[in-house]
Motif scaffolding. Structure first.
Motif, PDB file in Angstrom:
ATOM      1  N   ASP A 128       0.810  -1.215   0.000  1.00 22.88           N
ATOM      2  CA  ASP A 128       0.000   0.000   0.000  1.00 22.88           C
ATOM      3  C   ASP A 128       0.847   1.271   0.000  1.00 22.88           C
ATOM      4  O   ASP A 128       0.406   2.317   0.441  1.00 22.88           O
ATOM      5  N   ARG A 129       2.062   1.190  -0.514  1.00 26.23           N
ATOM      6  CA  ARG A 129       2.897   2.374  -0.689  1.00 26.23           C
ATOM      7  C   ARG A 129       2.660   2.943  -2.082  1.00 26.23           C
ATOM      8  O   ARG A 129       2.505   2.177  -3.047  1.00 26.23           O
ATOM      9  N   PRO A 130       2.614   4.262  -2.232  1.00 23.96           N
ATOM     10  CA  PRO A 130       2.408   4.847  -3.570  1.00 23.96           C
ATOM     11  C   PRO A 130       3.457   4.338  -4.551  1.00 23.96           C
ATOM     12  O   PRO A 130       4.640   4.213  -4.213  1.00 23.96           O
ATOM     13  N   ARG A 131       3.025   4.058  -5.750  1.00 24.22           N
ATOM     14  CA  ARG A 131       3.943   3.559  -6.780  1.00 24.22           C
ATOM     15  C   ARG A 131       3.468   4.052  -8.138  1.00 24.22           C
ATOM     16  O   ARG A 131       2.298   3.914  -8.485  1.00 24.22           O
ATOM     17  N   CYS A 132       4.372   4.635  -8.883  1.00 26.62           N
ATOM     18  CA  CYS A 132       4.059   5.199 -10.194  1.00 26.62           C
ATOM     19  C   CYS A 132       4.509   4.231 -11.280  1.00 26.62           C
ATOM     20  O   CYS A 132       5.573   3.614 -11.150  1.00 26.62           O
ATOM     21  N   PRO A 133       3.741   4.083 -12.368  1.00 20.18           N
ATOM     22  CA  PRO A 133       4.185   3.184 -13.449  1.00 20.18           C
ATOM     23  C   PRO A 133       5.529   3.590 -14.038  1.00 20.18           C
ATOM     24  O   PRO A 133       6.274   2.736 -14.518  1.00 20.18           O
ATOM     25  N   ASN A 134       5.869   4.883 -14.013  1.00 22.02           N
ATOM     26  CA  ASN A 134       7.185   5.290 -14.500  1.00 22.02           C
ATOM     27  C   ASN A 134       8.292   4.676 -13.650  1.00 22.02           C
ATOM     28  O   ASN A 134       9.356   4.300 -14.158  1.00 22.02           O
ATOM     29  N   GLN A 135       8.058   4.581 -12.339  1.00 25.73           N
ATOM     30  CA  GLN A 135       9.046   3.938 -11.471  1.00 25.73           C
ATOM     31  C   GLN A 135       9.168   2.453 -11.781  1.00 25.73           C
ATOM     32  O   GLN A 135      10.258   1.884 -11.710  1.00 25.73           O
ATOM     33  N   GLU A 136       8.043   1.823 -12.128  1.00 28.16           N
ATOM     34  CA  GLU A 136       8.095   0.417 -12.517  1.00 28.16           C
ATOM     35  C   GLU A 136       8.925   0.242 -13.782  1.00 28.16           C
ATOM     36  O   GLU A 136       9.725  -0.700 -13.904  1.00 28.16           O
ATOM     37  N   GLN A 137       8.756   1.152 -14.739  1.00 27.03           N
ATOM     38  CA  GLN A 137       9.525   1.070 -15.974  1.00 27.03           C
ATOM     39  C   GLN A 137      11.007   1.336 -15.725  1.00 27.03           C
ATOM     40  O   GLN A 137      11.876   0.711 -16.342  1.00 27.03           O
ATOM     41  N   LEU A 138      11.312   2.268 -14.827  1.00 24.10           N
ATOM     42  CA  LEU A 138      12.711   2.530 -14.483  1.00 24.10           C
ATOM     43  C   LEU A 138      13.346   1.314 -13.812  1.00 24.10           C
ATOM     44  O   LEU A 138      14.493   0.959 -14.111  1.00 24.10           O
ATOM     45  N   THR A 139      12.610   0.679 -12.904  1.00 20.58           N
ATOM     46  CA  THR A 139      13.134  -0.517 -12.237  1.00 20.58           C
ATOM     47  C   THR A 139      13.389  -1.631 -13.237  1.00 20.58           C
ATOM     48  O   THR A 139      14.415  -2.328 -13.177  1.00 20.58           O
ATOM     49  N   LYS A 140      12.464  -1.809 -14.170  1.00 21.59           N
ATOM     50  CA  LYS A 140      12.645  -2.833 -15.213  1.00 21.59           C
ATOM     51  C   LYS A 140      13.883  -2.531 -16.052  1.00 21.59           C
ATOM     52  O   LYS A 140      14.670  -3.422 -16.372  1.00 21.59           O
ATOM     53  N   PHE A 141      14.063  -1.264 -16.396  1.00 17.13           N
ATOM     54  CA  PHE A 141      15.230  -0.881 -17.186  1.00 17.13           C
ATOM     55  C   PHE A 141      16.516  -1.181 -16.416  1.00 17.13           C
ATOM     56  O   PHE A 141      17.485  -1.699 -16.974  1.00 17.13           O
ATOM     57  N   ILE A 142      16.526  -0.858 -15.118  1.00 17.81           N
ATOM     58  CA  ILE A 142      17.711  -1.114 -14.293  1.00 17.81           C
ATOM     59  C   ILE A 142      18.027  -2.614 -14.267  1.00 17.81           C
ATOM     60  O   ILE A 142      19.184  -3.026 -14.403  1.00 17.81           O
ATOM     61  N   CYS A 143      17.001  -3.436 -14.088  1.00 17.31           N
ATOM     62  CA  CYS A 143      17.208  -4.883 -14.015  1.00 17.31           C
ATOM     63  C   CYS A 143      17.695  -5.459 -15.347  1.00 17.31           C
ATOM     64  O   CYS A 143      18.537  -6.364 -15.377  1.00 17.31           O
ATOM     65  N   ASP A 144      17.146  -4.925 -16.454  1.00 18.99           N
ATOM     66  CA  ASP A 144      17.476  -5.465 -17.778  1.00 18.99           C
ATOM     67  C   ASP A 144      18.776  -4.910 -18.347  1.00 18.99           C
ATOM     68  O   ASP A 144      19.420  -5.546 -19.178  1.00 18.99           O
ATOM     69  N   SER A 145      19.158  -3.709 -17.901  1.00 22.36           N
ATOM     70  CA  SER A 145      20.314  -3.033 -18.485  1.00 22.36           C
ATOM     71  C   SER A 145      21.613  -3.759 -18.157  1.00 22.36           C
ATOM     72  O   SER A 145      21.782  -4.320 -17.071  1.00 22.36           O
ATOM     73  N   LYS A 146      22.547  -3.713 -19.097  1.00 20.95           N
ATOM     74  CA  LYS A 146      23.846  -4.336 -18.874  1.00 20.95           C
ATOM     75  C   LYS A 146      24.640  -3.623 -17.792  1.00 20.95           C
ATOM     76  O   LYS A 146      25.287  -4.262 -16.968  1.00 20.95           O
ATOM     77  N   ASN A 147      24.619  -2.286 -17.822  1.00 22.77           N
ATOM     78  CA  ASN A 147      25.534  -1.588 -16.919  1.00 22.77           C
ATOM     79  C   ASN A 147      25.090  -0.183 -16.544  1.00 22.77           C
ATOM     80  O   ASN A 147      25.925   0.623 -16.116  1.00 22.77           O
ATOM     81  N   PHE A 148      23.795   0.152 -16.659  1.00 27.20           N
ATOM     82  CA  PHE A 148      23.394   1.536 -16.420  1.00 27.20           C
ATOM     83  C   PHE A 148      23.820   2.030 -15.044  1.00 27.20           C
ATOM     84  O   PHE A 148      24.376   3.117 -14.895  1.00 27.20           O
TER      85      PHE A 148
END
Length: 460
Positions: A128-148
């Motif tokens: 129940d913590r606020p969460r924005c879809p942009n943050q979800e996309q940023l987290t996905k990018f961090i996980c998928d990125s080779k070295n960001f």
């Protein structure tokens, strides 16, 4: 080839209503699948690009923070631009340390996700913590990125891209939870040497008027504390953090970013680290290029808990100001120097006073200081300078100057985390060794009643 790319008019999809074809498109798992579906026939083409582009509005709302006033055509182009450059960043990485033309474009797209976050409606996570879809996309990018978030520091002969470091700091706020996010942002030994550098060699604020955040130092400080919090094998803060409720762990921003000075959350937890004087000498010699000494990597961690109940509001003595310089200009003045009011008066108008009270080894102490606004940093608003002094008072509420501990740091945009440096401040600020006894600290906002609380006298 041209014939193959021409939509067919005889497939079964042509018999389906456009609404059903759009519904099918929403179940496709990738952008490549959407492109292939669009090329099947005229009906699937119209489901994607027809009907005034309503499909793109719908898929944008499913993926990113949504601004209702934007046209469908803008949302289509923005969606495709973001997906294009984020995919490029995942596949190719940042071999040019963020300085290549396309890498700069990837950074701009990441920044747009940060700046547009919490526009319109947003959701909540499982706790129940606020969460924005942009943050979800940023987290996905961090996980998928080779070295960001793992880009190696550049050599001393080249300048780092500070805009890249600014967005790394913003994205790193999302990295305090999750099994996929336990790697170090920077090699820990490098960050450890950086955070124990003296204020003379690594000031918190740099540039004209000292209005710019030392981004490199701040990222090192974030990486330093995060290393202790997320790595079980380090055996320092991991088990303590794992016992906290989800709302009491470090978390990223929860609202749109804003300029200027703004009140902080009432409830905070924090920790700081220090080395013995001999170890500080060794590690600082190593940081300057001296021979590496393994003992210089030893450190002790101690939690610092401050509890504020608003029972005392001290004036701001000159003895504290001379050590912290809290009231210096941090923003371009709104009026000329020729006008009658001084710099301290202008700063007081746009800043927020802080006060706190707590216990240290059974002795009552107070924390007194200021929040100052900062100009946007590399296009990102919401950074604040925080300064406060841990001090003791006598029976007449006068500050005792023989046991002062100064704190200076930066509040990250969104006001949920702050990182900075503490130092022993009882000696004369003119002494050449003033500030040598120092180390890093971290504070983060929490949802429950805390062991540490920072309160402003700003009415909200």
């Amino acid at each position: 080839m041209a014939y193959l790319n021409r939509p067919s008019s005889s497939t079964a999809f042509n018999k389906l209503p456009i609404e059903l074809n759009k519904e099918i498109a929403h179940y496709l798992e990738s952008d490549e699948d959407i492109c292939n579906f669009r090329l099947i026939c005229q009906a699937t083409h119209d489901a994607i690009d027809g009907d005034n582009g309503s499909f793109w509005r719908a898929i944008y709302r499913e993926t990113y923070a949504y601004v209702a006033a934007s046209s469908n055509d803008f949302l289509k182009k923005d969606y495709q631009c973001r997906r294009k450059y984020l995919n490029w960043g995942v596949i190719h990485g940042f071999s040019k340390h963020g300085n290549d033309r396309v890498e700069v474009k990837v950074i701009q797209v990441i920044k747009s996700l940060i700046l547009d976050s919490y526009q319109g409606q947003h959701g909540h996570d499982e706790f129940d913590r606020p969460r924005c879809p942009n943050q979800e996309q940023l987290t996905k990018f961090i996980c998928d990125s080779k070295n960001f978030l793992g880009i190696k520091p550049q050599s001393s002969s080249s300048k780092p891209n500070l805009a890249l470091i600014a967005v790394q700091i913003m994205c790193a706020q999302l990295m305090f939870e999750g099994d996929d996010l336990t790697y170090d942002i920077i090699a820990f030994d490098i960050s450890q040497r950086a955070v124990y550098a003296s204020m003379k060699h690594a000031p918190m604020f740099v540039g004209p008027g000292k209005s710019m955040v030392n981004m490199e130092w701040t990222l090192h400080c974030l990486n330093f504390f995060r290393h202790h919090m997320v790595k079980e094998e380090v055996q320092s803060l991991f088990h303590l953090m794992s016992q906290l409720e989800p709302g009491d762990k470090p978390s990223a921003w929860r609202e749109p970013l804003r300029n200027g000075c703004y009140p902080l959350s009432r409830n905070w937890k924090g920790t700081y680290a220090y080395l013995e004087a001999e170890e500080l000498t060794r590690i600082r010699k190593t940081a300057k290029g001296g021979r590496r000494n393994q003992k210089a990597d030893d450190y002790l961690y101690m939690d610092k808990n401050v509890e504020s109940d608003g029972q005392i509001q001290l004036s701001w003595p000159q003895s504290l100001e001379s050590r912290l310089n809290s009231l210096r200009e941090t923003m371009p003045p709104k009026q000329s120097k020729a006008q009658h009011r001084g710099a301290a008066s202008r700063v007081r108008d746009q800043s927020i006073r802080l006060s706190g009270h707590g216990l240290d080894a059974d002795d009552d102490f107070f924390a007194s200081g200021w929040l100052n606004p900062l100009i946007p940093q590399y296009g990102i608003p919401g950074w604040q300078r925080v300064t406060f002094m841990k001090h003791f008072v006598n029976d007449l509420d006068n500050v005792l100057n023989d046991d002062l501990w100064a704190y200076e740091g930066v509040v990250l945009p969104g006001g949920r985390m702050m990182f900075g440096r503490w130092w022993y401040a009882s000696i004369d600020p003119a002494d050449p060794h003033y500030g040598d006894n120092s180390g890093p600290f971290m504070l983060w906002a929490v949802d429950s009643d805390p062991n540490l609380e920072v309160v402003s006298d700003y009415d909200n």
